[in-house]
Design a protein around this motif. Structure first.
Motif, PDB file in Angstrom:
ATOM      1  N   GLU A  87     -23.982 -23.284 -35.081  1.00  0.00           N
ATOM      2  CA  GLU A  87     -23.940 -22.345 -34.056  1.00  0.00           C
ATOM      3  C   GLU A  87     -23.357 -20.872 -34.311  1.00  0.00           C
ATOM      4  OE1 GLU A  87     -21.646 -21.831 -29.729  1.00  0.00           O
ATOM      5  OE2 GLU A  87     -21.451 -23.790 -30.821  1.00  0.00           O
ATOM      6  N   ARG A  88     -23.733 -19.751 -33.528  1.00  0.00           N
ATOM      7  CA  ARG A  88     -23.106 -18.500 -34.103  1.00  0.00           C
ATOM      8  C   ARG A  88     -22.458 -17.925 -32.966  1.00  0.00           C
ATOM      9  NH1 ARG A  88     -25.082 -14.714 -38.336  1.00  0.00           N
ATOM     10  NH2 ARG A  88     -26.230 -15.875 -40.022  1.00  0.00           N
ATOM     11  N   ARG A  89     -21.251 -17.530 -32.937  1.00  0.00           N
ATOM     12  CA  ARG A  89     -20.610 -16.749 -31.942  1.00  0.00           C
ATOM     13  C   ARG A  89     -19.876 -15.390 -32.228  1.00  0.00           C
ATOM     14  NH1 ARG A  89     -16.614 -21.665 -29.588  1.00  0.00           N
ATOM     15  NH2 ARG A  89     -18.116 -23.314 -29.509  1.00  0.00           N
ATOM     16  N   THR A  90     -20.199 -14.476 -31.342  1.00  0.00           N
ATOM     17  CA  THR A  90     -19.748 -13.145 -31.630  1.00  0.00           C
ATOM     18  C   THR A  90     -19.051 -12.666 -30.464  1.00  0.00           C
ATOM     19  OG1 THR A  90     -21.836 -12.842 -32.680  1.00  0.00           O
ATOM     20  CG2 THR A  90     -20.604 -10.832 -31.899  1.00  0.00           C
ATOM     21  N   ALA A  91     -18.172 -11.683 -30.677  1.00  0.00           N
ATOM     22  CA  ALA A  91     -17.126 -11.159 -29.803  1.00  0.00           C
ATOM     23  C   ALA A  91     -18.005 -10.196 -28.792  1.00  0.00           C
ATOM     24  CB  ALA A  91     -16.071 -10.438 -30.556  1.00  0.00           C
ATOM     25  N   ASP A  92     -18.702 -10.784 -28.113  1.00  0.00           N
ATOM     26  CA  ASP A  92     -19.684  -9.897 -27.512  1.00  0.00           C
ATOM     27  C   ASP A  92     -19.147  -8.776 -26.517  1.00  0.00           C
ATOM     28  OD1 ASP A  92     -21.945 -10.890 -28.232  1.00  0.00           O
ATOM     29  OD2 ASP A  92     -22.121 -12.563 -26.962  1.00  0.00           O
ATOM     30  N   SER A  93     -17.935  -9.099 -26.043  1.00  0.00           N
ATOM     31  CA  SER A  93     -17.141  -8.158 -25.004  1.00  0.00           C
ATOM     32  C   SER A  93     -16.685  -6.834 -25.925  1.00  0.00           C
ATOM     33  CB  SER A  93     -15.958  -8.585 -24.261  1.00  0.00           C
ATOM     34  OG  SER A  93     -14.974  -9.106 -25.380  1.00  0.00           O
ATOM     35  N   LYS A  94     -16.848  -6.850 -27.211  1.00  0.00           N
ATOM     36  CA  LYS A  94     -16.314  -5.842 -27.993  1.00  0.00           C
ATOM     37  C   LYS A  94     -17.394  -5.031 -28.639  1.00  0.00           C
ATOM     38  CE  LYS A  94     -12.058  -7.670 -28.317  1.00  0.00           C
ATOM     39  NZ  LYS A  94     -10.790  -6.938 -27.854  1.00  0.00           N
ATOM     40  N   THR A  95     -18.766  -5.371 -28.373  1.00  0.00           N
ATOM     41  CA  THR A  95     -19.915  -4.535 -29.019  1.00  0.00           C
ATOM     42  C   THR A  95     -20.068  -3.363 -28.449  1.00  0.00           C
ATOM     43  OG1 THR A  95     -21.086  -5.811 -27.743  1.00  0.00           O
ATOM     44  CG2 THR A  95     -21.046  -6.829 -29.631  1.00  0.00           C
ATOM     45  N   ARG A  96     -20.000  -3.076 -27.088  1.00  0.00           N
ATOM     46  CA  ARG A  96     -20.236  -1.682 -26.684  1.00  0.00           C
ATOM     47  C   ARG A  96     -18.993  -0.661 -27.162  1.00  0.00           C
ATOM     48  NH1 ARG A  96     -20.781  -0.200 -19.964  1.00  0.00           N
ATOM     49  NH2 ARG A  96     -21.305   2.011 -20.116  1.00  0.00           N
ATOM     50  N   ARG A  99     -19.971   0.368 -30.722  1.00  0.00           N
ATOM     51  CA  ARG A  99     -21.220   1.234 -30.905  1.00  0.00           C
ATOM     52  C   ARG A  99     -20.636   2.522 -30.604  1.00  0.00           C
ATOM     53  NH1 ARG A  99     -23.879  -2.921 -28.213  1.00  0.00           N
ATOM     54  NH2 ARG A  99     -23.801  -1.860 -26.222  1.00  0.00           N
ATOM     55  N   HIS A 100     -19.772   2.683 -29.664  1.00  0.00           N
ATOM     56  CA  HIS A 100     -19.093   4.087 -29.224  1.00  0.00           C
ATOM     57  C   HIS A 100     -18.265   4.618 -30.599  1.00  0.00           C
ATOM     58  CE1 HIS A 100     -17.501   7.372 -27.158  1.00  0.00           C
ATOM     59  NE2 HIS A 100     -16.301   7.094 -27.491  1.00  0.00           N
ATOM     60  N   ILE A 101     -17.550   3.919 -31.009  1.00  0.00           N
ATOM     61  CA  ILE A 101     -16.498   4.308 -32.254  1.00  0.00           C
ATOM     62  C   ILE A 101     -17.367   4.453 -33.581  1.00  0.00           C
ATOM     63  CG2 ILE A 101     -14.747   3.454 -33.865  1.00  0.00           C
ATOM     64  CD1 ILE A 101     -13.545   4.271 -30.923  1.00  0.00           C
ATOM     65  N   ARG A 102     -18.325   3.635 -33.774  1.00  0.00           N
ATOM     66  CA  ARG A 102     -19.436   3.739 -34.878  1.00  0.00           C
ATOM     67  C   ARG A 102     -19.884   5.184 -35.016  1.00  0.00           C
ATOM     68  NH1 ARG A 102     -20.674  -0.105 -38.260  1.00  0.00           N
ATOM     69  NH2 ARG A 102     -22.841   1.097 -38.416  1.00  0.00           N
ATOM     70  N   LEU A 146      -8.379  10.104 -44.687  1.00  0.00           N
ATOM     71  CA  LEU A 146      -8.609   9.002 -43.771  1.00  0.00           C
ATOM     72  C   LEU A 146      -7.303   8.856 -42.629  1.00  0.00           C
ATOM     73  CD1 LEU A 146      -9.562   6.134 -46.291  1.00  0.00           C
ATOM     74  CD2 LEU A 146     -10.905   7.129 -44.381  1.00  0.00           C
ATOM     75  N   GLU A 147      -6.240   9.205 -43.108  1.00  0.00           N
ATOM     76  CA  GLU A 147      -5.166   9.350 -42.006  1.00  0.00           C
ATOM     77  C   GLU A 147      -5.082  10.351 -41.019  1.00  0.00           C
ATOM     78  OE1 GLU A 147      -1.286   7.969 -45.271  1.00  0.00           O
ATOM     79  OE2 GLU A 147      -1.905  10.100 -44.936  1.00  0.00           O
ATOM     80  N   SER A 148      -5.829  11.472 -41.293  1.00  0.00           N
ATOM     81  CA  SER A 148      -6.064  12.430 -40.341  1.00  0.00           C
ATOM     82  C   SER A 148      -7.318  11.794 -39.326  1.00  0.00           C
ATOM     83  CB  SER A 148      -6.837  13.705 -40.903  1.00  0.00           C
ATOM     84  OG  SER A 148      -6.983  14.653 -40.209  1.00  0.00           O
ATOM     85  N   LEU A 149      -8.117  11.134 -39.819  1.00  0.00           N
ATOM     86  CA  LEU A 149      -9.044  10.553 -38.964  1.00  0.00           C
ATOM     87  C   LEU A 149      -8.566   9.481 -38.101  1.00  0.00           C
ATOM     88  CD1 LEU A 149     -12.440  10.792 -38.800  1.00  0.00           C
ATOM     89  CD2 LEU A 149     -12.521   8.880 -40.341  1.00  0.00           C
ATOM     90  N   VAL A 150      -7.731   8.673 -38.498  1.00  0.00           N
ATOM     91  CA  VAL A 150      -6.657   7.866 -37.817  1.00  0.00           C
ATOM     92  C   VAL A 150      -6.214   8.234 -36.531  1.00  0.00           C
ATOM     93  CG1 VAL A 150      -4.807   6.117 -37.924  1.00  0.00           C
ATOM     94  CG2 VAL A 150      -6.419   6.170 -39.740  1.00  0.00           C
ATOM     95  N   ARG A 151      -5.478   9.451 -36.819  1.00  0.00           N
ATOM     96  CA  ARG A 151      -4.863  10.351 -35.902  1.00  0.00           C
ATOM     97  C   ARG A 151      -5.831  10.754 -34.673  1.00  0.00           C
ATOM     98  NH1 ARG A 151      -1.953  12.189 -40.370  1.00  0.00           N
ATOM     99  NH2 ARG A 151      -2.931  13.802 -40.465  1.00  0.00           N
ATOM    100  N   THR A 152      -6.992  11.179 -35.054  1.00  0.00           N
ATOM    101  CA  THR A 152      -7.750  11.817 -34.050  1.00  0.00           C
ATOM    102  C   THR A 152      -8.734  10.836 -33.429  1.00  0.00           C
ATOM    103  OG1 THR A 152      -9.335  12.105 -35.865  1.00  0.00           O
ATOM    104  CG2 THR A 152      -7.599  14.070 -35.329  1.00  0.00           C
ATOM    105  N   THR A 153      -9.009   9.484 -33.993  1.00  0.00           N
ATOM    106  CA  THR A 153     -10.069   8.629 -33.171  1.00  0.00           C
ATOM    107  C   THR A 153      -9.206   7.275 -32.982  1.00  0.00           C
ATOM    108  OG1 THR A 153     -10.455   7.675 -35.544  1.00  0.00           O
ATOM    109  CG2 THR A 153     -11.916   9.634 -34.881  1.00  0.00           C
ATOM    110  N   LEU A 168     -12.449  -0.306 -37.457  1.00  0.00           N
ATOM    111  CA  LEU A 168     -13.213   0.647 -36.387  1.00  0.00           C
ATOM    112  C   LEU A 168     -12.447   0.119 -34.984  1.00  0.00           C
ATOM    113  CD1 LEU A 168     -16.684   0.547 -37.406  1.00  0.00           C
ATOM    114  CD2 LEU A 168     -14.927   2.367 -37.809  1.00  0.00           C
ATOM    115  N   LEU A 169     -12.332  -1.004 -34.676  1.00  0.00           N
ATOM    116  CA  LEU A 169     -11.586  -1.801 -33.484  1.00  0.00           C
ATOM    117  C   LEU A 169     -10.248  -2.202 -33.947  1.00  0.00           C
ATOM    118  CD1 LEU A 169     -14.316  -3.427 -31.369  1.00  0.00           C
ATOM    119  CD2 LEU A 169     -13.476  -0.937 -31.211  1.00  0.00           C
TER     120      LEU A 169
END
Length: 252
Positions: A87-96, A99-102, A146-153, A168-169
């Motif tokens: 059986e496979r399980r995924t954190a489906d509540s996080k996927t939307r 996608r936005h963050i990606r 990368l540190e700058s990207l962390v601060r802005t995203t 990403l999350l």
């Protein structure tokens, strides 16, 4: 009604890269060490115990490298799981939100490919920025970017051996994965019931939680990652220590 699996009395959790495999320049060549394979095979046969491999790699990538039955395999730091029965399980509540963050972050990260020796590894839930082949004087610039990207995203930055890992999350780390695993197993950590082994910053959050709950954390490498861990100097030493803890016959 189907019979539920008994709650395990002890849970073993292992990182993959640098823990059950040697760190290699070509991440595609990483392989489960023979002595680690033998260890896992012994652990899955123990009664009332559960064994997991928890990695930030994609689940399918991990499953191709740890390819035998009886294990709980966690990819994406535990956002995705393959259970012993298939059986496979995924954190489906996080996927939307993922996608936005990606869509916001990945185009910016692509700019790092312009730096000689920098390589990006997209693992869906995270992105590894490998700097092993980059010149030493280029690495501070990569970190600053990368540190700058962390601060802005709002993403999260972790450090490993010659790699920066972008979560990403921010909440999806190895601690998240370890907690999800225990919830799936209905296992309530108690003194000595949980053993975790890893080698980088992503593992430390899980290690701290394990130690707070009276478990054992094994830090693989030359230096202890956090206070309270037991240091083993490499994957082979880890195998020997876990065999001792589990009561398995030690080779040789």
């Amino acid at each position: 009604m189907p019979t539920r699996e008994p709650v395990p009395e002890r849970v073993w959790v292992f990182d993959f890269d640098g823990t059950l495999s040697s760190l290699v320049a070509d991440r595609g060549a990483a392989a489960l060490l023979p002595e680690a394979r033998e260890l896992l095979s012994g652990l899955v046969r123990l009664p009332r115990q559960a064994t997991a491999v928890l990695s930030s790699r994609l689940l399918d990538d991990l499953a191709a490298r740890v390819d035998f039955r009886g294990l709980y395999l966690g990819g994406g730091s535990g956002a995705e799981w393959l259970l012993p029965g298939g059986e496979r399980r995924t954190a489906d509540s996080k996927t939307r939100r993922l996608r936005h963050i990606r869509s916001a972050v990945l185009p910016a990260l692509e700019r790092l490919r312009e730096i000689p020796g920098v390589d990006l590894e997209d693992k869906r839930w995270s992105v590894a920025v490998h700097v092993r082949q980059a010149a030493p004087d280029e690495r501070p610039g990569v970190l600053s970017f990368l540190e700058s990207l962390v601060r802005t995203t709002g993403i999260r930055l972790l450090r490993g051996p010659e790699v920066f890992e972008i979560l990403l999350l921010p909440e999806i780390d190895k601690l998240f994965g370890a907690v999800v695993l225990c919830e799936m197993l209905r296992h309530v950590p108690s003194p000595g019931s949980l053993v975790y082994a890893g080698d980088d910053e992503n593992d430390t959050m899980a290690m701290e939680w394990v130690i707070r709950n009276g478990g054992i954390a094994l830090s693989v490498g030359a230096e202890t990652l956090i206070p309270g861990v037991r240091l083993v100097d490499g994957p082979s030493a880890l195998v020997r220590e876990v065999r001792r803890l589990a009561g398995l016959d030690e080779k040789g």
